[in-house]
Design an enzyme around this catalytic site. Structure first.
Site, PDB file in Angstrom:
ATOM      1  CD  GLU A   1     -14.179  10.703  11.844  1.00  0.00           C
ATOM      2  OE1 GLU A   1     -13.329   9.814  11.602  1.00  0.00           O
ATOM      3  OE2 GLU A   1     -15.036  11.060  11.019  1.00  0.00           O
TER       4      GLU A   1
ATOM      5  N   PRO B   1      -6.456  18.475   9.562  1.00  0.00           N
ATOM      6  CG  PRO B   1      -5.652  16.566   8.503  1.00  0.00           C
ATOM      7  CD  PRO B   1      -5.305  17.560   9.561  1.00  0.00           C
ATOM      8  CG  LEU B   2     -12.232  20.438   9.138  1.00  0.00           C
ATOM      9  CD1 LEU B   2     -13.455  20.922   8.369  1.00  0.00           C
ATOM     10  CD2 LEU B   2     -12.104  21.205  10.443  1.00  0.00           C
ATOM     11  CB  CYS B   3     -11.368  13.518   9.166  1.00  0.00           C
ATOM     12  SG  CYS B   3      -9.671  13.490   8.530  1.00  0.00           S
ATOM     13  CB  THR B   4      -7.242  14.748  12.505  1.00  0.00           C
ATOM     14  OG1 THR B   4      -6.713  14.015  11.401  1.00  0.00           O
ATOM     15  CG2 THR B   4      -6.372  14.503  13.729  1.00  0.00           C
TER      16      THR B   4
END
Length: 451
Positions: free
Chosen positions: A215, A209-212
């Site tokens: 961030e 996941p790009l959020c992982t």
């Protein structure tokens, strides 16, 4: 190791295999004491990849009686290769894998001539691959396998009833390893499943996941994918990342190290960076040796007919004991790669430029910047610039005229295709049918419709 190809002692067992009849020989096998010499004189083999599996393949094929071998690989030798790629030494680090591997085998096996090619597989013209009787793959990349598969299948021609013409068949033997597991398979385009027919056998690449990535990275792989998928576009806006460019890979590695240090994550290495970005799985020497032996044997069986070939996919599992299984997979009759070709219907007035637009919008193709060839003739080439200039005038000419005014024939189109969000080189075979033209070339009434 100094024996020559002419000394009978070295080839005693091989000559027995080739000179005697048997119950499981191929349908066209003709035993002969001269068969080994004939194979040596007429058969050319291309080995694609000179890594862990490729090193074993070069050695095994040379010792199996194939004196004319070419090997192609774009990589250079790294220290991390030395534990399993036995042809390389510490002093070879930084040198071409193909060139060093060819030199080492020729030093050990007299009478064999191995020609190295230090370049990308896409850099070679399609005609280069047509010169070989069989192609043996020792690759660690799905994309590279898919490209070579499409090249080999492009040589296959079909008759008017869509039956494969045997003389145009380009056999392949594909080997692959993953830790203590491996596979060997025989690909006879038009007869057995090609790579694309069974691409589902390969598990999908892991996506984070790009959020992982942006961030909360927790692993070295997260840091690498952050540099690859996010940081690259931020810094190099509009510039396509090339996983086969060492400078691009070095940039991602250095950025991944910075990212890992920021979050206190250890374990980012250049080798791991390559593995994550290119989806490369580490290899083990013993597995490479086993799979290579199977591939070399299948190559000998294909060119000689001394035994029926593998039918058609062998898996090896050495995790707990030894387990070997052979599965007879079924070919996809409508395969876009090894089938008669994706049908494209055109009016006889359709220009090459219009055809290129259709290819780019076709839902099964979506090829950008395509180059077009017909029976070895360049209709339009995107590169190099000199060929583009030479063929540019064809863009406004009817494709029907450039194809010799045949009612139906095959053209080959190469370009960039979208593969899960990543642009990869692709070669596709298209079956072009011209509306209003009967099989004998006579003009029929045009009913309208497609371009």
């Amino acid at each position: 190791m100094a024996n020559s190809f002419a000394e009978p002692a070295r080839w005693r067992d091989l000559d027995k295999l080739l000179a005697r009849p048997g119950n499981i020989v191929g349908p066209g096998f003709e035993p002969s004491p001269q068969l080994r010499q004939e194979i040596g004189e007429f058969v050319r083999i291309l080995v694609v990849g000179a890594g862990g599996l490729g090193c074993e393949l070069l050695k095994d094929l040379a010792l199996a009686g194939f004196p004319k071998i070419d090997v192609i690989d774009m990589d250079t030798i790294e220290v991390s290769n030395l534990n399993r790629q036995f042809l390389f030494r510490l002093q070879d680090v930084g040198k071409s894998k193909a060139e060093v591997a060819a030199k080492r085998v020729m030093e050990r096996v007299s009478g064999v001539n191995i020609t190295p090619h230090f370049c990308r597989i896409e850099d070679k013209e399609i005609d280069f691959y047509s010169d070989f009787n069989i192609i043996v793959l020792g690759l660690d990349s799905i994309e590279a396998r898919s490209y070579i598969n499409s090249v080999a299948c492009s040589f296959l021609e079909y008759d008017a009833e869509d039956n494969p013409i045997p003389e145009t068949l380009k056999p392949m033997v594909d080997g692959g390893t993953e830790g203590f597991k491996g596979h060997a398979r025989v690909i006879l385009p038009g007869m057995t499943p090609c790579f694309e027919c069974n691409i589902w056998l390969f598990p999908p690449q892991v996506k984070f996941p790009l959020c992982t990535l942006a961030e909360t990275p927790r692993t070295p792989a997260h840091c690498i994918e952050y540099a690859h998928l996010i940081k690259w576009d931020e810094v190099h806006s509009g510039k396509t990342f090339d996983p086969d460019d060492p400078e691009h890979m070095q940039w991602v590695y250095k950025e991944a190290v910075k990212r890992a240090e920021l979050f206190g994550i250890a374990g980012v290495t250049y080798s791991l960076t390559q593995g994550v970005v290119k989806n490369i799985i580490p290899a083990i020497a013993s597995t490479n040796a086993i799979i290579s032996a199977s591939c070399a044997l299948e190559a000998l069986k294909i060119v000689s007919g001394c035994s029926k070939t593998l039918s058609n996919y062998m898996t090896y599992n050495g995790v707990e004991g030894t387990h070997i299984k052979v599965t007879d997979f079924v070919r996809e009759k409508d395969c876009l790669v090894c089938g008669p070709g994706t049908p494209i219907e055109l009016n006889t007035s359709a220009t090459v430029s219009q055809f290129i637009k259709i290819v780019g919008e076709h839902p099964k193709l979506l090829l950008s910047k395509p180059s077009i060839t017909h029976r070895g003739n360049n209709i339009y080439m995107q590169s190099p610039p000199v060929l583009e200039e030479m063929t540019r005038s064809n863009l406004q000419l009817p494709l029907y005229d450039l194809m010799g005014k045949v009612p139906k024939d095959t053209v080959h189109v190469s370009g960039m295709a979208d593969n899960n969000g990543k642009k990869t080189s692709s070669l596709r075979k298209l079956c072009v049918l011209f509306k209003g033209i009967a099989a004998d070339g006579a003009t029929e009434m045009d009913t309208g419709g497609n371009v």
